[in-house]
Design a protein around this motif. Structure first.
Motif, PDB file in Angstrom:
ATOM      1  N   LEU A 146       0.821  -1.208   0.000  1.00  0.00           N
ATOM      2  CA  LEU A 146       0.000   0.000   0.000  1.00  0.00           C
ATOM      3  C   LEU A 146       0.860   1.265   0.000  1.00  0.00           C
ATOM      4  CD1 LEU A 146      -2.810  -1.144   2.434  1.00  0.00           C
ATOM      5  CD2 LEU A 146      -3.191  -0.185   0.158  1.00  0.00           C
ATOM      6  N   VAL A 147       1.953   1.236   0.720  1.00  0.00           N
ATOM      7  CA  VAL A 147       2.863   2.391   0.727  1.00  0.00           C
ATOM      8  C   VAL A 147       3.371   2.658  -0.690  1.00  0.00           C
ATOM      9  CG1 VAL A 147       5.167   3.147   1.438  1.00  0.00           C
ATOM     10  CG2 VAL A 147       3.585   2.227   3.133  1.00  0.00           C
ATOM     11  N   ASN A 148       3.812   1.607  -1.378  1.00  0.00           N
ATOM     12  CA  ASN A 148       4.300   1.779  -2.747  1.00  0.00           C
ATOM     13  C   ASN A 148       3.194   2.281  -3.677  1.00  0.00           C
ATOM     14  OD1 ASN A 148       6.905   0.922  -2.139  1.00  0.00           O
ATOM     15  ND2 ASN A 148       6.464  -1.210  -2.562  1.00  0.00           N
ATOM     16  N   ASN A 149       2.007   1.708  -3.523  1.00  0.00           N
ATOM     17  CA  ASN A 149       0.892   2.110  -4.378  1.00  0.00           C
ATOM     18  C   ASN A 149       0.511   3.576  -4.172  1.00  0.00           C
ATOM     19  OD1 ASN A 149       0.758  -0.396  -5.513  1.00  0.00           O
ATOM     20  ND2 ASN A 149      -1.107  -1.047  -4.458  1.00  0.00           N
ATOM     21  N   LYS A 150       0.419   3.996  -2.916  1.00  0.00           N
ATOM     22  CA  LYS A 150       0.023   5.371  -2.646  1.00  0.00           C
ATOM     23  C   LYS A 150       1.098   6.367  -3.087  1.00  0.00           C
ATOM     24  CE  LYS A 150      -3.815   3.901  -1.071  1.00  0.00           C
ATOM     25  NZ  LYS A 150      -5.008   3.962  -1.956  1.00  0.00           N
ATOM     26  N   ALA A 151       2.359   5.947  -2.977  1.00  0.00           N
ATOM     27  CA  ALA A 151       3.438   6.812  -3.458  1.00  0.00           C
ATOM     28  C   ALA A 151       3.358   6.965  -4.974  1.00  0.00           C
ATOM     29  CB  ALA A 151       4.791   6.232  -3.056  1.00  0.00           C
ATOM     30  N   LEU A 152       3.123   5.866  -5.682  1.00  0.00           N
ATOM     31  CA  LEU A 152       2.978   5.916  -7.134  1.00  0.00           C
ATOM     32  C   LEU A 152       1.732   6.689  -7.544  1.00  0.00           C
ATOM     33  CD1 LEU A 152       4.007   2.248  -8.009  1.00  0.00           C
ATOM     34  CD2 LEU A 152       5.138   4.308  -8.866  1.00  0.00           C
ATOM     35  N   LYS A 153       0.671   6.528  -6.771  1.00  0.00           N
ATOM     36  CA  LYS A 153      -0.566   7.245  -7.062  1.00  0.00           C
ATOM     37  C   LYS A 153      -0.337   8.749  -7.008  1.00  0.00           C
ATOM     38  CE  LYS A 153      -5.226   7.949  -5.160  1.00  0.00           C
ATOM     39  NZ  LYS A 153      -6.164   7.540  -4.074  1.00  0.00           N
ATOM     40  N   GLN A 154       0.392   9.203  -5.996  1.00  0.00           N
ATOM     41  CA  GLN A 154       0.684  10.630  -5.870  1.00  0.00           C
ATOM     42  C   GLN A 154       1.553  11.121  -7.013  1.00  0.00           C
ATOM     43  OE1 GLN A 154      -0.609  12.801  -3.530  1.00  0.00           O
ATOM     44  NE2 GLN A 154       0.305  14.309  -4.924  1.00  0.00           N
TER      45      GLN A 154
END
Length: 566
Positions: A146-154
Protein backbone atom coordinates in the motif's frame (compact mmCIF):
# COMPACT_ATOMS: atom_id res chain seq x y z
CA UNK A 1 -42.07 36.60 75.15
CA UNK A 2 -45.51 35.29 75.11
CA UNK A 3 -46.29 32.28 72.97
CA UNK A 4 -49.68 31.37 71.70
CA UNK A 5 -50.85 28.06 73.07
CA UNK A 6 -53.01 26.14 70.67
CA UNK A 7 -55.31 23.31 71.73
CA UNK A 8 -56.95 20.85 69.41
CA UNK A 9 -60.25 19.21 70.29
CA UNK A 10 -62.29 16.67 68.42
CA UNK A 11 -65.95 17.04 67.74
CA UNK A 12 -68.45 14.50 68.98
CA UNK A 13 -68.98 13.28 65.43
CA UNK A 14 -65.25 12.65 64.94
CA UNK A 15 -65.05 10.87 68.25
CA UNK A 16 -67.96 8.72 67.33
CA UNK A 17 -66.49 7.75 63.88
CA UNK A 18 -63.12 6.95 65.35
CA UNK A 19 -64.62 4.82 67.97
CA UNK A 20 -66.61 2.92 65.40
CA UNK A 21 -63.51 2.24 63.29
CA UNK A 22 -61.60 1.01 66.22
CA UNK A 23 -64.39 -1.24 67.31
CA UNK A 24 -65.12 -2.76 63.81
CA UNK A 25 -63.82 -6.36 63.32
CA UNK A 26 -62.91 -7.84 59.84
CA UNK A 27 -64.93 -10.86 58.90
CA UNK A 28 -63.75 -13.89 56.88
CA UNK A 29 -65.60 -12.51 53.90
CA UNK A 30 -63.88 -9.15 54.25
CA UNK A 31 -60.47 -10.78 54.25
CA UNK A 32 -61.34 -12.84 51.16
CA UNK A 33 -62.47 -9.72 49.27
CA UNK A 34 -59.33 -7.89 50.33
CA UNK A 35 -57.09 -10.80 49.23
CA UNK A 36 -58.74 -10.91 45.80
CA UNK A 37 -58.30 -7.20 45.47
CA UNK A 38 -54.57 -7.48 46.30
CA UNK A 39 -54.06 -10.38 43.87
CA UNK A 40 -55.77 -8.44 41.08
CA UNK A 41 -53.57 -5.44 41.75
CA UNK A 42 -50.47 -7.65 41.73
CA UNK A 43 -51.48 -9.28 38.41
CA UNK A 44 -52.08 -5.89 36.85
CA UNK A 45 -48.70 -4.66 38.15
CA UNK A 46 -46.88 -7.73 36.78
CA UNK A 47 -48.69 -7.36 33.47
CA UNK A 48 -47.51 -3.77 33.20
CA UNK A 49 -43.93 -4.79 34.07
CA UNK A 50 -44.03 -7.64 31.53
CA UNK A 51 -45.33 -5.32 28.84
CA UNK A 52 -42.61 -2.77 29.55
CA UNK A 53 -39.92 -5.49 29.51
CA UNK A 54 -41.23 -6.85 26.22
CA UNK A 55 -41.15 -3.42 24.67
CA UNK A 56 -37.54 -2.96 25.83
CA UNK A 57 -36.48 -6.35 24.38
CA UNK A 58 -38.18 -5.66 21.07
CA UNK A 59 -36.53 -2.26 20.88
CA UNK A 60 -33.14 -3.83 21.69
CA UNK A 61 -33.57 -6.49 18.99
CA UNK A 62 -34.62 -3.87 16.48
CA UNK A 63 -31.54 -1.80 17.37
CA UNK A 64 -29.29 -4.86 17.11
CA UNK A 65 -30.61 -5.85 13.69
CA UNK A 66 -30.45 -2.27 12.54
CA UNK A 67 -26.86 -2.04 13.73
CA UNK A 68 -25.68 -4.81 11.35
CA UNK A 69 -25.70 -2.64 8.22
CA UNK A 70 -24.43 0.28 10.28
CA UNK A 71 -21.49 -1.73 11.61
CA UNK A 72 -20.79 -3.14 8.15
CA UNK A 73 -20.89 0.37 6.70
CA UNK A 74 -18.48 1.63 9.36
CA UNK A 75 -16.15 -1.31 8.78
CA UNK A 76 -16.24 -0.96 5.02
CA UNK A 77 -15.99 2.82 4.88
CA UNK A 78 -14.24 3.54 8.16
CA UNK A 79 -10.50 3.95 8.62
CA UNK A 80 -8.58 0.73 9.19
CA UNK A 81 -5.20 2.43 8.83
CA UNK A 82 -3.64 5.45 7.12
CA UNK A 83 -0.89 5.65 4.53
CA UNK A 84 0.64 8.97 3.54
CA UNK A 85 -2.34 10.70 5.17
CA UNK A 86 -4.84 8.73 3.09
CA UNK A 87 -7.44 6.61 4.87
CA UNK A 88 -7.31 2.89 4.12
CA UNK A 89 -10.59 1.00 4.54
CA UNK A 90 -10.86 -2.57 5.78
CA UNK A 91 -11.86 -3.66 2.25
CA UNK A 92 -8.77 -2.09 0.68
CA UNK A 93 -6.53 -3.54 3.36
CA UNK A 94 -8.04 -7.02 2.99
CA UNK A 95 -7.64 -6.79 -0.78
CA UNK A 96 -3.92 -6.09 -0.48
CA UNK A 97 -3.47 -8.58 2.37
CA UNK A 98 -4.97 -11.41 0.36
CA UNK A 99 -3.09 -10.40 -2.79
CA UNK A 100 0.31 -10.68 -1.12
CA UNK A 101 -0.64 -13.78 0.85
CA UNK A 102 -1.98 -15.63 -2.19
CA UNK A 103 1.04 -14.67 -4.26
CA UNK A 104 3.38 -15.88 -1.51
CA UNK A 105 1.51 -19.17 -1.22
CA UNK A 106 1.57 -19.64 -5.01
CA UNK A 107 5.30 -19.02 -5.23
CA UNK A 108 6.23 -21.10 -2.19
CA UNK A 109 3.43 -23.64 -2.02
CA UNK A 110 5.64 -26.71 -1.98
CA UNK A 111 7.82 -25.17 0.75
CA UNK A 112 5.09 -24.11 3.18
CA UNK A 113 5.32 -27.27 5.25
CA UNK A 114 9.05 -26.66 5.68
CA UNK A 115 8.25 -23.14 6.84
CA UNK A 116 5.86 -24.56 9.44
CA UNK A 117 2.88 -22.76 7.92
CA UNK A 118 -0.56 -24.41 8.05
CA UNK A 119 -3.09 -22.35 6.11
CA UNK A 120 -6.00 -24.20 7.72
CA UNK A 121 -5.09 -22.78 11.14
CA UNK A 122 -5.20 -19.27 12.59
CA UNK A 123 -2.17 -17.45 11.16
CA UNK A 124 -1.91 -15.20 14.21
CA UNK A 125 -1.01 -18.25 16.33
CA UNK A 126 1.76 -19.47 13.99
CA UNK A 127 5.13 -17.77 14.27
CA UNK A 128 7.08 -16.55 11.26
CA UNK A 129 9.92 -15.35 13.48
CA UNK A 130 10.38 -15.31 17.23
CA UNK A 131 8.37 -12.09 17.44
CA UNK A 132 6.24 -11.92 14.27
CA UNK A 133 3.36 -14.27 13.48
CA UNK A 134 2.56 -15.25 9.91
CA UNK A 135 -0.40 -12.89 10.06
CA UNK A 136 1.96 -10.07 11.11
CA UNK A 137 4.26 -11.00 8.24
CA UNK A 138 1.50 -10.83 5.62
CA UNK A 139 0.07 -7.64 7.14
CA UNK A 140 3.48 -5.96 6.92
CA UNK A 141 3.80 -7.04 3.29
CA UNK A 142 0.30 -5.69 2.58
CA UNK A 143 1.12 -2.32 4.12
CA UNK A 144 4.42 -2.16 2.21
CA UNK A 145 2.40 -2.78 -0.93
CA UNK A 146 0.00 0.00 0.00
CA UNK A 147 2.86 2.39 0.73
CA UNK A 148 4.30 1.78 -2.75
CA UNK A 149 0.89 2.11 -4.38
CA UNK A 150 0.02 5.37 -2.65
CA UNK A 151 3.44 6.81 -3.46
CA UNK A 152 2.98 5.92 -7.13
CA UNK A 153 -0.57 7.25 -7.06
CA UNK A 154 0.68 10.63 -5.87
CA UNK A 155 3.42 10.67 -8.51
CA UNK A 156 0.92 9.81 -11.24
CA UNK A 157 -1.45 12.54 -10.04
CA UNK A 158 1.33 15.13 -9.94
CA UNK A 159 2.43 14.13 -13.45
CA UNK A 160 -1.12 14.37 -14.81
CA UNK A 161 -0.96 10.71 -15.84
CA UNK A 162 -4.18 9.16 -17.13
CA UNK A 163 -5.06 5.61 -18.09
CA UNK A 164 -8.32 4.20 -19.44
CA UNK A 165 -9.13 1.14 -17.33
CA UNK A 166 -12.34 0.18 -19.16
CA UNK A 167 -10.94 -2.66 -21.26
CA UNK A 168 -8.64 -4.03 -18.57
CA UNK A 169 -11.40 -3.95 -15.96
CA UNK A 170 -13.82 -5.72 -18.31
CA UNK A 171 -11.23 -8.48 -18.72
CA UNK A 172 -10.82 -8.62 -14.95
CA UNK A 173 -14.59 -8.97 -14.44
CA UNK A 174 -14.78 -11.76 -16.99
CA UNK A 175 -11.81 -13.56 -15.45
CA UNK A 176 -13.45 -13.40 -12.02
CA UNK A 177 -16.75 -14.75 -13.33
CA UNK A 178 -15.00 -17.57 -15.20
CA UNK A 179 -12.91 -18.45 -12.15
CA UNK A 180 -16.00 -18.51 -9.91
CA UNK A 181 -17.82 -20.73 -12.39
CA UNK A 182 -14.86 -23.09 -12.57
CA UNK A 183 -14.74 -23.22 -8.76
CA UNK A 184 -18.44 -24.06 -8.66
CA UNK A 185 -19.47 -21.11 -6.48
CA UNK A 186 -21.27 -17.83 -7.04
CA UNK A 187 -19.28 -14.75 -7.99
CA UNK A 188 -20.27 -13.14 -4.67
CA UNK A 189 -18.93 -16.08 -2.66
CA UNK A 190 -15.79 -16.37 -4.81
CA UNK A 191 -14.91 -12.71 -4.24
CA UNK A 192 -15.29 -13.14 -0.48
CA UNK A 193 -13.11 -16.25 -0.51
CA UNK A 194 -10.44 -14.45 -2.52
CA UNK A 195 -10.40 -10.99 -0.94
CA UNK A 196 -12.05 -11.16 2.48
CA UNK A 197 -15.49 -11.19 4.12
CA UNK A 198 -16.37 -7.58 3.26
CA UNK A 199 -15.31 -7.76 -0.38
CA UNK A 200 -17.83 -7.42 -3.21
CA UNK A 201 -17.29 -6.59 -6.86
CA UNK A 202 -18.87 -3.17 -6.38
CA UNK A 203 -16.75 -2.35 -3.31
CA UNK A 204 -13.59 -3.52 -5.06
CA UNK A 205 -14.19 -1.74 -8.35
CA UNK A 206 -12.60 1.56 -7.36
CA UNK A 207 -9.70 -0.18 -5.63
CA UNK A 208 -9.00 -2.46 -8.59
CA UNK A 209 -9.19 0.38 -11.11
CA UNK A 210 -6.87 2.48 -8.99
CA UNK A 211 -4.42 -0.42 -8.91
CA UNK A 212 -4.61 -0.67 -12.70
CA UNK A 213 -3.77 3.01 -13.10
CA UNK A 214 -0.87 2.64 -10.66
CA UNK A 215 0.37 -0.42 -12.55
CA UNK A 216 0.26 1.43 -15.86
CA UNK A 217 2.19 4.34 -14.37
CA UNK A 218 4.77 1.98 -12.87
CA UNK A 219 5.29 0.39 -16.31
CA UNK A 220 5.76 3.83 -17.83
CA UNK A 221 8.36 4.76 -15.21
CA UNK A 222 10.10 1.44 -15.73
CA UNK A 223 10.27 2.03 -19.47
CA UNK A 224 11.78 5.49 -18.87
CA UNK A 225 14.55 3.92 -16.80
CA UNK A 226 15.40 1.08 -19.18
CA UNK A 227 19.23 1.03 -19.50
CA UNK A 228 20.96 1.80 -22.77
CA UNK A 229 23.12 -0.66 -24.68
CA UNK A 230 26.22 1.23 -23.54
CA UNK A 231 25.22 0.91 -19.88
CA UNK A 232 24.60 -2.81 -20.31
CA UNK A 233 27.98 -3.32 -21.99
CA UNK A 234 29.77 -1.36 -19.26
CA UNK A 235 28.11 -3.46 -16.57
CA UNK A 236 29.14 -6.65 -18.36
CA UNK A 237 32.76 -5.56 -18.53
CA UNK A 238 32.77 -4.99 -14.76
CA UNK A 239 31.17 -8.37 -14.05
CA UNK A 240 32.43 -10.66 -16.82
CA UNK A 241 32.84 -13.71 -14.59
CA UNK A 242 29.10 -13.77 -13.90
CA UNK A 243 28.11 -13.85 -17.58
CA UNK A 244 30.90 -15.54 -19.53
CA UNK A 245 30.77 -19.21 -20.46
CA UNK A 246 33.58 -21.78 -20.68
CA UNK A 247 34.06 -25.09 -22.47
CA UNK A 248 36.27 -27.66 -20.79
CA UNK A 249 36.87 -31.38 -20.54
CA UNK A 250 37.07 -33.32 -17.31
CA UNK A 251 37.98 -36.78 -16.04
CA UNK A 252 36.98 -37.71 -12.50
CA UNK A 253 39.26 -40.15 -10.68
CA UNK A 254 37.71 -41.61 -7.52
CA UNK A 255 39.89 -43.05 -4.77
CA UNK A 256 39.20 -46.74 -4.15
CA UNK A 257 38.65 -46.83 -0.40
CA UNK A 258 38.94 -50.24 1.30
CA UNK A 259 35.69 -51.91 2.34
CA UNK A 260 37.39 -53.96 5.06
CA UNK A 261 40.42 -53.46 7.32
CA UNK A 262 43.91 -53.53 5.78
CA UNK A 263 47.36 -53.36 7.32
CA UNK A 264 46.86 -49.57 7.57
CA UNK A 265 43.66 -49.89 9.62
CA UNK A 266 43.48 -48.36 13.06
CA UNK A 267 44.24 -50.88 15.85
CA UNK A 268 41.12 -52.39 17.40
CA UNK A 269 40.88 -52.69 21.16
CA UNK A 270 40.32 -56.23 22.45
CA UNK A 271 36.76 -55.87 23.67
CA UNK A 272 33.77 -58.15 23.61
CA UNK A 273 31.31 -56.64 21.16
CA UNK A 274 28.07 -55.62 22.71
CA UNK A 275 24.73 -56.79 21.45
CA UNK A 276 24.02 -55.30 18.06
CA UNK A 277 27.58 -53.81 17.74
CA UNK A 278 28.79 -53.77 14.18
CA UNK A 279 25.25 -53.81 12.84
CA UNK A 280 23.27 -51.03 11.28
CA UNK A 281 19.57 -50.35 11.34
CA UNK A 282 17.38 -53.45 11.37
CA UNK A 283 20.39 -55.74 11.74
CA UNK A 284 22.22 -54.53 8.60
CA UNK A 285 25.99 -54.51 8.80
CA UNK A 286 27.52 -51.04 9.18
CA UNK A 287 29.83 -50.16 6.25
CA UNK A 288 33.50 -50.20 7.13
CA UNK A 289 34.97 -46.81 7.92
CA UNK A 290 38.56 -46.60 6.59
CA UNK A 291 41.26 -45.11 8.76
CA UNK A 292 42.99 -41.86 7.85
CA UNK A 293 46.04 -43.84 6.78
CA UNK A 294 43.94 -46.03 4.49
CA UNK A 295 42.24 -42.96 2.98
CA UNK A 296 45.62 -41.25 2.42
CA UNK A 297 46.95 -44.34 0.68
CA UNK A 298 43.90 -44.58 -1.57
CA UNK A 299 44.13 -40.89 -2.44
CA UNK A 300 47.81 -41.27 -3.29
CA UNK A 301 46.98 -44.03 -5.75
CA UNK A 302 44.16 -41.92 -7.21
CA UNK A 303 46.56 -38.99 -7.63
CA UNK A 304 48.96 -41.15 -9.58
CA UNK A 305 46.10 -42.20 -11.86
CA UNK A 306 44.99 -38.57 -12.23
CA UNK A 307 48.50 -37.50 -13.24
CA UNK A 308 48.39 -40.09 -16.04
CA UNK A 309 45.00 -38.80 -17.22
CA UNK A 310 46.43 -35.31 -17.71
CA UNK A 311 48.07 -36.48 -20.92
CA UNK A 312 44.80 -37.59 -22.53
CA UNK A 313 42.09 -35.47 -20.89
CA UNK A 314 42.08 -32.88 -23.70
CA UNK A 315 41.06 -35.62 -26.15
CA UNK A 316 39.15 -38.12 -24.05
CA UNK A 317 37.72 -36.11 -21.17
CA UNK A 318 33.98 -35.48 -20.83
CA UNK A 319 33.07 -32.27 -22.67
CA UNK A 320 31.23 -29.57 -20.73
CA UNK A 321 30.01 -26.75 -22.96
CA UNK A 322 28.60 -23.30 -22.26
CA UNK A 323 29.14 -23.60 -18.52
CA UNK A 324 28.53 -20.46 -16.46
CA UNK A 325 30.52 -19.88 -13.30
CA UNK A 326 27.40 -20.50 -11.22
CA UNK A 327 26.88 -23.86 -12.96
CA UNK A 328 30.39 -25.21 -12.45
CA UNK A 329 31.40 -27.23 -9.38
CA UNK A 330 32.64 -24.89 -6.66
CA UNK A 331 36.13 -26.45 -6.60
CA UNK A 332 36.59 -25.84 -10.32
CA UNK A 333 35.31 -22.27 -10.66
CA UNK A 334 38.39 -20.30 -9.69
CA UNK A 335 40.68 -22.25 -12.03
CA UNK A 336 38.26 -22.23 -14.97
CA UNK A 337 37.59 -18.49 -14.73
CA UNK A 338 41.08 -17.21 -13.98
CA UNK A 339 41.74 -14.15 -16.09
CA UNK A 340 44.83 -15.59 -17.77
CA UNK A 341 43.34 -19.04 -18.45
CA UNK A 342 44.04 -20.12 -22.06
CA UNK A 343 43.18 -23.00 -24.36
CA UNK A 344 45.17 -26.18 -23.68
CA UNK A 345 45.74 -25.52 -19.97
CA UNK A 346 45.39 -28.63 -17.77
CA UNK A 347 45.32 -29.22 -14.05
CA UNK A 348 44.47 -31.72 -11.32
CA UNK A 349 42.20 -30.55 -8.49
CA UNK A 350 41.74 -32.53 -5.31
CA UNK A 351 38.32 -33.08 -3.75
CA UNK A 352 39.25 -34.32 -0.28
CA UNK A 353 35.67 -34.32 0.94
CA UNK A 354 34.52 -36.81 -1.66
CA UNK A 355 37.91 -38.57 -2.00
CA UNK A 356 38.53 -37.92 -5.69
CA UNK A 357 40.45 -35.84 -8.20
CA UNK A 358 39.29 -33.75 -11.14
CA UNK A 359 41.51 -33.71 -14.20
CA UNK A 360 40.70 -30.64 -16.32
CA UNK A 361 41.57 -29.42 -19.79
CA UNK A 362 40.49 -25.88 -20.66
CA UNK A 363 39.21 -25.19 -24.18
CA UNK A 364 37.77 -21.66 -24.39
CA UNK A 365 35.99 -18.80 -22.67
CA UNK A 366 33.39 -16.65 -24.42
CA UNK A 367 30.19 -14.62 -24.12
CA UNK A 368 27.27 -16.66 -25.44
CA UNK A 369 25.49 -14.57 -28.06
CA UNK A 370 22.75 -17.10 -28.84
CA UNK A 371 19.51 -15.11 -29.18
CA UNK A 372 16.53 -15.85 -26.99
CA UNK A 373 13.00 -16.08 -28.37
CA UNK A 374 9.64 -14.40 -27.88
CA UNK A 375 6.43 -16.37 -28.27
CA UNK A 376 2.76 -16.10 -27.40
CA UNK A 377 1.43 -19.17 -25.66
CA UNK A 378 -2.04 -20.48 -24.82
CA UNK A 379 -1.97 -23.25 -22.23
CA UNK A 380 -4.77 -25.76 -21.76
CA UNK A 381 -5.26 -29.11 -20.04
CA UNK A 382 -8.19 -29.93 -22.29
CA UNK A 383 -8.10 -31.60 -25.69
CA UNK A 384 -9.01 -28.37 -27.45
CA UNK A 385 -5.67 -27.05 -28.69
CA UNK A 386 -6.49 -27.48 -32.35
CA UNK A 387 -9.95 -26.00 -31.85
CA UNK A 388 -8.38 -22.87 -30.33
CA UNK A 389 -5.96 -22.58 -33.23
CA UNK A 390 -8.83 -23.04 -35.70
CA UNK A 391 -10.72 -20.27 -33.92
CA UNK A 392 -7.73 -17.97 -34.42
CA UNK A 393 -7.36 -18.95 -38.07
CA UNK A 394 -11.06 -18.25 -38.71
CA UNK A 395 -10.66 -14.74 -37.29
CA UNK A 396 -8.20 -11.95 -38.03
CA UNK A 397 -5.29 -14.41 -37.68
CA UNK A 398 -2.87 -11.72 -36.44
CA UNK A 399 -0.50 -11.58 -33.50
CA UNK A 400 -2.89 -9.18 -31.77
CA UNK A 401 -5.87 -11.50 -32.23
CA UNK A 402 -3.78 -14.40 -30.91
CA UNK A 403 -3.05 -12.30 -27.82
CA UNK A 404 -6.78 -11.71 -27.36
CA UNK A 405 -7.40 -15.46 -27.50
CA UNK A 406 -4.58 -15.95 -25.00
CA UNK A 407 -6.32 -13.59 -22.57
CA UNK A 408 -9.56 -15.49 -23.17
CA UNK A 409 -8.18 -18.97 -22.51
CA UNK A 410 -5.35 -18.07 -20.12
CA UNK A 411 -7.72 -16.32 -17.70
CA UNK A 412 -5.62 -16.99 -14.61
CA UNK A 413 -2.09 -17.08 -16.06
CA UNK A 414 -1.34 -13.43 -15.33
CA UNK A 415 0.68 -13.04 -18.56
CA UNK A 416 -0.97 -10.39 -20.72
CA UNK A 417 -1.62 -11.62 -24.23
CA UNK A 418 0.23 -14.85 -23.41
CA UNK A 419 3.48 -13.10 -24.40
CA UNK A 420 6.66 -14.69 -23.05
CA UNK A 421 9.89 -12.80 -23.74
CA UNK A 422 13.48 -14.00 -23.57
CA UNK A 423 12.76 -17.73 -23.73
CA UNK A 424 15.95 -19.75 -23.24
CA UNK A 425 16.59 -23.12 -24.85
CA UNK A 426 17.55 -24.92 -21.64
CA UNK A 427 14.54 -23.78 -19.59
CA UNK A 428 11.65 -25.64 -21.23
CA UNK A 429 10.33 -29.03 -22.26
CA UNK A 430 12.10 -30.71 -25.14
CA UNK A 431 8.94 -30.68 -27.29
CA UNK A 432 8.69 -26.90 -26.95
CA UNK A 433 12.36 -26.10 -27.49
CA UNK A 434 12.47 -28.31 -30.61
CA UNK A 435 9.77 -26.16 -32.20
CA UNK A 436 10.70 -22.70 -30.89
CA UNK A 437 14.42 -22.96 -31.62
CA UNK A 438 14.14 -24.69 -34.95
CA UNK A 439 16.50 -22.86 -37.34
CA UNK A 440 13.70 -22.71 -39.92
CA UNK A 441 11.29 -20.95 -37.54
CA UNK A 442 9.81 -17.71 -38.88
CA UNK A 443 7.75 -14.94 -37.34
CA UNK A 444 4.03 -15.74 -37.39
CA UNK A 445 4.45 -19.52 -37.32
CA UNK A 446 1.87 -21.37 -35.21
CA UNK A 447 1.47 -24.90 -33.93
CA UNK A 448 -0.07 -27.09 -31.23
CA UNK A 449 2.41 -28.90 -28.98
CA UNK A 450 1.40 -31.55 -26.46
CA UNK A 451 3.75 -32.28 -23.56
CA UNK A 452 3.07 -35.44 -21.53
CA UNK A 453 3.37 -35.15 -17.76
CA UNK A 454 2.88 -38.47 -15.99
CA UNK A 455 -0.68 -39.62 -16.51
CA UNK A 456 -1.75 -36.18 -17.77
CA UNK A 457 -0.66 -33.84 -20.51
CA UNK A 458 -0.51 -30.13 -21.18
CA UNK A 459 -1.31 -28.65 -24.57
CA UNK A 460 0.37 -25.47 -25.82
CA UNK A 461 -0.98 -23.41 -28.69
CA UNK A 462 2.06 -21.48 -29.95
CA UNK A 463 2.60 -18.28 -31.94
CA UNK A 464 6.23 -17.47 -32.77
CA UNK A 465 6.95 -13.76 -32.39
CA UNK A 466 10.68 -13.75 -33.17
CA UNK A 467 14.14 -13.59 -31.64
CA UNK A 468 15.27 -11.41 -28.77
CA UNK A 469 18.57 -10.28 -27.25
CA UNK A 470 20.94 -12.95 -25.84
CA UNK A 471 20.30 -14.21 -22.34
CA UNK A 472 23.26 -12.34 -20.81
CA UNK A 473 22.02 -9.05 -22.27
CA UNK A 474 18.49 -9.49 -20.92
CA UNK A 475 19.80 -10.57 -17.50
CA UNK A 476 21.94 -7.42 -17.17
CA UNK A 477 19.11 -5.25 -18.49
CA UNK A 478 16.74 -6.65 -15.85
CA UNK A 479 19.37 -6.28 -13.12
CA UNK A 480 19.99 -2.61 -13.92
CA UNK A 481 16.29 -1.92 -14.41
CA UNK A 482 15.36 -3.50 -11.09
CA UNK A 483 18.07 -1.52 -9.33
CA UNK A 484 16.82 1.72 -10.88
CA UNK A 485 13.21 1.01 -9.95
CA UNK A 486 14.15 -0.01 -6.42
CA UNK A 487 15.98 3.30 -5.96
CA UNK A 488 13.04 5.18 -7.46
CA UNK A 489 10.52 3.49 -5.17
CA UNK A 490 12.66 4.15 -2.11
CA UNK A 491 12.84 7.82 -3.00
CA UNK A 492 9.14 8.41 -3.60
CA UNK A 493 7.93 6.31 -0.66
CA UNK A 494 10.39 7.65 1.92
CA UNK A 495 7.83 10.08 3.36
CA UNK A 496 4.80 7.78 3.14
CA UNK A 497 4.17 7.11 6.80
CA UNK A 498 1.96 4.28 8.04
CA UNK A 499 -0.45 5.22 10.83
CA UNK A 500 -2.44 2.77 12.94
CA UNK A 501 -4.94 4.91 14.93
CA UNK A 502 -7.06 1.92 16.01
CA UNK A 503 -4.25 -0.50 16.81
CA UNK A 504 -5.12 -2.95 14.04
CA UNK A 505 -1.54 -3.68 12.98
CA UNK A 506 0.31 -5.75 15.53
CA UNK A 507 3.51 -5.84 13.49
CA UNK A 508 4.01 -2.11 14.11
CA UNK A 509 4.08 -2.71 17.87
CA UNK A 510 6.54 -5.57 17.39
CA UNK A 511 8.81 -3.46 15.20
CA UNK A 512 8.63 -0.56 17.66
CA UNK A 513 9.63 -2.88 20.51
CA UNK A 514 12.54 -4.21 18.46
CA UNK A 515 13.69 -0.69 17.66
CA UNK A 516 13.49 0.31 21.32
CA UNK A 517 15.47 -2.76 22.35
CA UNK A 518 18.06 -2.03 19.67
CA UNK A 519 18.46 1.57 20.84
CA UNK A 520 18.76 0.42 24.43
CA UNK A 521 21.40 -2.09 23.41
CA UNK A 522 23.32 0.57 21.50
CA UNK A 523 23.11 2.82 24.53
CA UNK A 524 24.56 0.09 26.70
CA UNK A 525 27.33 -0.53 24.20
CA UNK A 526 28.06 3.19 24.11
CA UNK A 527 28.36 3.29 27.90
CA UNK A 528 30.62 0.25 27.76
CA UNK A 529 32.80 1.91 25.14
CA UNK A 530 32.96 5.04 27.29
CA UNK A 531 34.02 2.99 30.28
CA UNK A 532 36.61 1.28 28.15
CA UNK A 533 37.88 4.64 26.94
CA UNK A 534 38.22 5.92 30.49
CA UNK A 535 40.05 2.76 31.45
CA UNK A 536 42.38 3.15 28.53
CA UNK A 537 43.10 6.77 29.36
CA UNK A 538 43.89 5.95 32.96
CA UNK A 539 45.39 2.50 32.95
CA UNK A 540 46.53 2.13 29.36
CA UNK A 541 47.84 5.69 29.20
CA UNK A 542 49.63 5.28 32.50
CA UNK A 543 51.23 2.08 31.34
CA UNK A 544 52.32 3.69 28.12
CA UNK A 545 53.75 6.68 29.92
CA UNK A 546 55.51 4.57 32.52
CA UNK A 547 56.99 2.40 29.87
CA UNK A 548 58.23 5.32 27.89
CA UNK A 549 59.64 7.17 30.89
CA UNK A 550 61.38 4.23 32.51
CA UNK A 551 62.35 1.74 29.87
CA UNK A 552 62.17 3.76 26.66
CA UNK A 553 63.65 6.85 28.27
CA UNK A 554 66.38 4.82 29.89
CA UNK A 555 67.31 3.21 26.61
CA UNK A 556 67.54 6.60 24.98
CA UNK A 557 69.75 7.90 27.78
CA UNK A 558 72.01 4.88 27.60
CA UNK A 559 72.39 5.30 23.88
CA UNK A 560 73.33 8.95 24.35
CA UNK A 561 75.94 8.09 27.00
CA UNK A 562 77.43 5.49 24.75
CA UNK A 563 77.75 8.06 22.01
CA UNK A 564 79.65 10.37 24.31
CA UNK A 565 81.98 7.58 25.37
CA UNK A 566 82.67 6.84 21.80
Amino acid sequence: MWQRKETFTMSKKEIKETGEKQEKVLTKYDRKVQRRKEEKEREEREKRISMITGIVIVVALVCLVASFPIRTYLTVNGTFARVAGENISRVEFDYNYNLVKNEYVTQNGYMLSYFGLDLSRDLSTQMYTETLSWQDFFEEMAMDNLVNNKALKQQARDAGFTYDTAQEYAQYEKAMKDAASEAGVSLKEYVKQLYGPYATMSRLEGIVKETMVIGAYFDAMREERRPSGEEIQAYYEENMDSYDSVDYRVVTVNAELPTEPTELADPVEDETPGEGEGEGTEGEETPYQPSEAEIAAAMEEAREEADKEVKTVAREGELNENMKRSDAASLLRDWLFEEDRKAGDTTVIEDSTNHRYYVLAFEKRYLDQTPTANARVITTQEDNGQAILDEWTAGAATEESFGELADKYNATSGVEGGLYKGLVYDNMAQELKDWIFDSAREQGDTTVVTVPLGDTQTTYVMYYVGTNQPEWYLNIENTLLNQAMETYMEEISADCAVEDPKGNLNYLAVRAAQEAASQESQGSDSEGDQDGGDSQDSEGGQDSGDSQDSEGGQDSSDSQDGGEDQ
